[in-house]
Design a protein around this motif. Structure first.
Motif, PDB file in Angstrom:
ATOM      1  N   SER A 124      21.553 -44.341  54.902  1.00 47.24           N
ATOM      2  CA  SER A 124      21.123 -44.901  56.186  1.00 47.24           C
ATOM      3  C   SER A 124      21.228 -43.802  57.228  1.00 47.24           C
ATOM      4  O   SER A 124      21.914 -42.795  57.025  1.00 47.24           O
ATOM      5  CB  SER A 124      21.997 -46.090  56.589  1.00 47.24           C
ATOM      6  OG  SER A 124      21.625 -46.569  57.880  1.00 47.24           O
ATOM      7  N   LEU A 125      20.540 -44.014  58.362  1.00 47.72           N
ATOM      8  CA  LEU A 125      20.631 -43.067  59.463  1.00 47.72           C
ATOM      9  C   LEU A 125      21.175 -43.748  60.707  1.00 47.72           C
ATOM     10  O   LEU A 125      20.928 -43.327  61.839  1.00 47.72           O
ATOM     11  CB  LEU A 125      19.260 -42.437  59.729  1.00 47.72           C
ATOM     12  CG  LEU A 125      18.842 -41.445  58.624  1.00 47.72           C
ATOM     13  CD1 LEU A 125      17.343 -41.200  58.639  1.00 47.72           C
ATOM     14  CD2 LEU A 125      19.591 -40.132  58.783  1.00 47.72           C
ATOM     15  N   GLN A 126      21.951 -44.823  60.490  1.00 44.95           N
ATOM     16  CA  GLN A 126      22.587 -45.550  61.579  1.00 44.95           C
ATOM     17  C   GLN A 126      24.096 -45.596  61.328  1.00 44.95           C
ATOM     18  O   GLN A 126      24.543 -45.956  60.239  1.00 44.95           O
ATOM     19  CB  GLN A 126      22.008 -46.961  61.676  1.00 44.95           C
ATOM     20  CG  GLN A 126      20.523 -46.941  62.045  1.00 44.95           C
ATOM     21  CD  GLN A 126      19.853 -48.293  61.934  1.00 44.95           C
ATOM     22  OE1 GLN A 126      20.509 -49.308  62.071  1.00 44.95           O
ATOM     23  NE2 GLN A 126      18.556 -48.287  61.689  1.00 44.95           N
ATOM     24  N   LYS A 127      24.850 -45.199  62.332  1.00 49.11           N
ATOM     25  CA  LYS A 127      26.291 -45.002  62.175  1.00 49.11           C
ATOM     26  C   LYS A 127      27.018 -46.260  61.707  1.00 49.11           C
ATOM     27  O   LYS A 127      27.875 -46.202  60.826  1.00 49.11           O
ATOM     28  CB  LYS A 127      26.889 -44.516  63.500  1.00 49.11           C
ATOM     29  CG  LYS A 127      28.359 -44.124  63.400  1.00 49.11           C
ATOM     30  CD  LYS A 127      28.854 -43.495  64.679  1.00 49.11           C
ATOM     31  CE  LYS A 127      30.334 -43.142  64.596  1.00 49.11           C
ATOM     32  NZ  LYS A 127      30.655 -42.261  63.465  1.00 49.11           N
ATOM     33  N   ASP A 128      26.671 -47.421  62.280  1.00 48.95           N
ATOM     34  CA  ASP A 128      27.390 -48.643  61.893  1.00 48.95           C
ATOM     35  C   ASP A 128      27.131 -49.004  60.437  1.00 48.95           C
ATOM     36  O   ASP A 128      28.024 -49.455  59.716  1.00 48.95           O
ATOM     37  CB  ASP A 128      27.011 -49.809  62.815  1.00 48.95           C
ATOM     38  CG  ASP A 128      25.537 -50.158  62.743  1.00 48.95           C
ATOM     39  OD1 ASP A 128      24.696 -49.243  62.625  1.00 48.95           O
ATOM     40  OD2 ASP A 128      25.203 -51.364  62.815  1.00 48.95           O
ATOM     41  N   LEU A 133      28.986 -48.913  54.619  1.00 46.18           N
ATOM     42  CA  LEU A 133      28.767 -48.431  53.245  1.00 46.18           C
ATOM     43  C   LEU A 133      29.862 -47.475  52.779  1.00 46.18           C
ATOM     44  O   LEU A 133      29.828 -47.004  51.641  1.00 46.18           O
ATOM     45  CB  LEU A 133      27.405 -47.728  53.151  1.00 46.18           C
ATOM     46  CG  LEU A 133      26.170 -48.618  53.315  1.00 46.18           C
ATOM     47  CD1 LEU A 133      24.914 -47.760  53.381  1.00 46.18           C
ATOM     48  CD2 LEU A 133      26.064 -49.631  52.177  1.00 46.18           C
ATOM     49  N   GLY A 134      30.809 -47.160  53.651  1.00 45.09           N
ATOM     50  CA  GLY A 134      31.897 -46.265  53.271  1.00 45.09           C
ATOM     51  C   GLY A 134      31.486 -44.815  53.167  1.00 45.09           C
ATOM     52  O   GLY A 134      32.169 -44.011  52.523  1.00 45.09           O
ATOM     53  N   ARG A 135      30.386 -44.452  53.814  1.00 43.57           N
ATOM     54  CA  ARG A 135      29.911 -43.066  53.746  1.00 43.57           C
ATOM     55  C   ARG A 135      30.734 -42.192  54.695  1.00 43.57           C
ATOM     56  O   ARG A 135      31.138 -42.645  55.776  1.00 43.57           O
ATOM     57  CB  ARG A 135      28.434 -42.978  54.118  1.00 43.57           C
ATOM     58  CG  ARG A 135      27.518 -43.844  53.262  1.00 43.57           C
ATOM     59  CD  ARG A 135      27.512 -43.410  51.815  1.00 43.57           C
ATOM     60  NE  ARG A 135      26.801 -42.145  51.638  1.00 43.57           N
ATOM     61  CZ  ARG A 135      26.692 -41.490  50.478  1.00 43.57           C
ATOM     62  NH1 ARG A 135      27.295 -41.952  49.409  1.00 43.57           N
ATOM     63  NH2 ARG A 135      26.028 -40.367  50.413  1.00 43.57           N
ATOM     64  N   ILE A 136      30.949 -40.943  54.291  1.00 40.36           N
ATOM     65  CA  ILE A 136      31.801 -40.054  55.087  1.00 40.36           C
ATOM     66  C   ILE A 136      31.004 -39.188  56.056  1.00 40.36           C
ATOM     67  O   ILE A 136      31.583 -38.412  56.801  1.00 40.36           O
ATOM     68  CB  ILE A 136      32.659 -39.162  54.168  1.00 40.36           C
ATOM     69  CG1 ILE A 136      31.759 -38.264  53.303  1.00 40.36           C
ATOM     70  CG2 ILE A 136      33.587 -39.995  53.306  1.00 40.36           C
ATOM     71  CD1 ILE A 136      32.510 -37.183  52.545  1.00 40.36           C
ATOM     72  N   HIS A 137      29.670 -39.301  56.033  1.00 40.36           N
ATOM     73  CA  HIS A 137      28.858 -38.495  56.951  1.00 40.36           C
ATOM     74  C   HIS A 137      28.275 -39.398  58.034  1.00 40.36           C
ATOM     75  O   HIS A 137      28.263 -40.627  57.906  1.00 40.36           O
ATOM     76  CB  HIS A 137      27.727 -37.787  56.195  1.00 40.36           C
ATOM     77  CG  HIS A 137      26.699 -38.734  55.635  1.00 40.36           C
ATOM     78  ND1 HIS A 137      26.819 -39.326  54.395  1.00 40.36           N
ATOM     79  CD2 HIS A 137      25.542 -39.212  56.165  1.00 40.36           C
ATOM     80  CE1 HIS A 137      25.776 -40.111  54.177  1.00 40.36           C
ATOM     81  NE2 HIS A 137      24.984 -40.060  55.234  1.00 40.36           N
ATOM     82  N   GLY A 138      27.780 -38.776  59.079  1.00 39.60           N
ATOM     83  CA  GLY A 138      27.112 -39.489  60.155  1.00 39.60           C
ATOM     84  C   GLY A 138      25.623 -39.200  60.152  1.00 39.60           C
ATOM     85  O   GLY A 138      25.140 -38.350  59.389  1.00 39.60           O
ATOM     86  N   PRO A 139      24.852 -39.882  61.007  1.00 45.69           N
ATOM     87  CA  PRO A 139      23.408 -39.663  61.065  1.00 45.69           C
ATOM     88  C   PRO A 139      23.027 -38.214  61.366  1.00 45.69           C
ATOM     89  O   PRO A 139      22.087 -37.678  60.764  1.00 45.69           O
ATOM     90  CB  PRO A 139      22.958 -40.595  62.193  1.00 45.69           C
ATOM     91  CG  PRO A 139      24.008 -41.648  62.268  1.00 45.69           C
ATOM     92  CD  PRO A 139      25.287 -40.961  61.922  1.00 45.69           C
TER      93      PRO A 139
END
Length: 375
Positions: A124-128, A133-139
């Protein structure tokens, strides 16, 4: 003999995502990169008698997150593979990568080491949504990774993007897709989030969009991708002409592949027509134990299972299914498939000509029902 590919599994990642059911392990005390590369090459050597002397058409390094390895380790791995088995002149070599800043900075090193295609797990490219999703990167990191992939010297890159995310609205999903398209990847894997058993999401299910919203997302997203010059060639994959993932196409066309690394699966046709399935030891500790064999399972695919295995893969693609390919890849008479497909043709889920079958729009919409006819 079918074309031959190689799948290499690197099981480590920074942390386990709540939706992930892949064989992946969060890094706790460093990664034994050198020992694992040595083990992978030894694993490959043991599998070579099953390859029938064929050269590799594609290599896919998946995980986990393979980009947690250094560029030097990936280069040594690929050089070792080339020393042991032939490469086709136009071999496709894909590495899955994390959009995090540390991994993205390695892209040029991966390209210099032999990787010519990157697959970046944006989701995704949306921070929320990334947080959910538990992703460690940001948009911003994801967009920077895509820009680096376009400049680092690889032939092409893919972006992995999910839809049907927790609390996602139609406009959210389309905004993700528009931003991904603006990065100009040659390939987009755009797939719906599903809740898999034995994941954190399975034990604590999030609220997902209803069926009407999911269908609206799929229809609008599909039109958006077509308008941007992408072609849907597989259930969840879109590509610009000529940039379809050759490794994945070989899977779906029931080609052969060696599988090395923790829990890796392989499918290998032998000279007499016998088809073998291989599975390697799943846990890194066991895989790296020198007293154990890498092979966990080695099984022959029985003739009665071949039609389902063939069509389960083949019908994911939107291209025609050549009848001659069914006979060549399974070794079975055409009549067996025609009996199994007769009801699907009658119900309008497939059409048949003298030379091929084709799944209809209805067949793709109800693919699981179609596949059930082979069980």
């Amino acid at each position: 003999m079918p074309p031959l590919s190689l799948y290499i599994h690197i099981p480590w990642c920074v942390q386990k995502c709540p939706y992930c059911d892949f064989n992946s392990h969060a890094i706790k005390e460093g990664i034994p990169e050198d020992a694992y590369v040595d083990a992978l090459l030894h694993d490959l050597e043991q599998d070579l008698p099953l390859a029938g002397g064929r050269a590799l058409q594609s290599i896919f390094i998946g995980g986990g997150t393979p980009s947690v390895f250094s560029a030097q380790s990936i280069a040594r791995l690929l050089a070792g593979v080339r020393e042991r088995i032939g490469f086709s002149d136009d071999i496709e070599i894909t590495l899955e990568a994390n959009p995090g800043t540390v991994e993205a900075a390695k892209f040029e090193g991966f390209a210099q080491g032999g990787v010519n295609r990157l697959s970046i797990g944006v989701q995704s490219l949306q921070k929320d949504k990334l947080n959910l999703l538990g992703r460690i990167h940001g948009p911003d990191e994801a967009l920077k990774a895509a820009a680096l992939a376009a400049q680092c010297g690889v032939r092409s890159f893919n972006l992995d993007l999910m839809h049907g995310l927790p609390n996602q609205r139609l406009e959210d999903a389309l905004e993700d897709l528009k931003q991904a398209i603006a990065c100009n990847p040659a390939h987009l894997s755009w797939y719906q989030l599903t809740i898999e058993p034995n994941t954190l999401f399975a034990s604590k299910p999030p609220v997902l969009p209803d069926d009407d919203t999911l269908w609206a997302i799929q229809e609008a997203g599909h039109e958006l991708l077509l308008a941007a010059g992408y072609r849907q060639y597989e259930i969840s994959a879109y590509a610009k002409p000529g940039f379809e993932a050759r490794h994945n196409l070989n899977y779906w066309r029931f080609g052969d592949y060696l599988g090395i690394g923790c829990g890796a699966h392989g499918k290998l046709t032998q000279e007499g027509g016998e088809i073998l399935r291989t599975v390697k030891v799943r846990h890194p500790k066991g895989y790296l134990d020198p007293s154990r064999d890498f092979m966990d399972q080695l099984n022959k695919v029985e003739a009665e299972d071949l039609p389902f295995e063939y069509f389960m893969n083949r019908l994911r693609l939107f291209e025609d299914v050549p009848k001659a390919e069914f006979e060549a890849r399974t070794g079975l008479p055409l009549a067996e498939a025609q009996v199994l497909l007769a009801d699907a043709v009658k119900r309008g889920m497939m059409v048949e000509t003298d030379s091929h079958w084709q799944v209809t729009e209805q067949g793709h919409r109800y693919l699981n029902q179609l596949l059930a006819s082979f069980l």
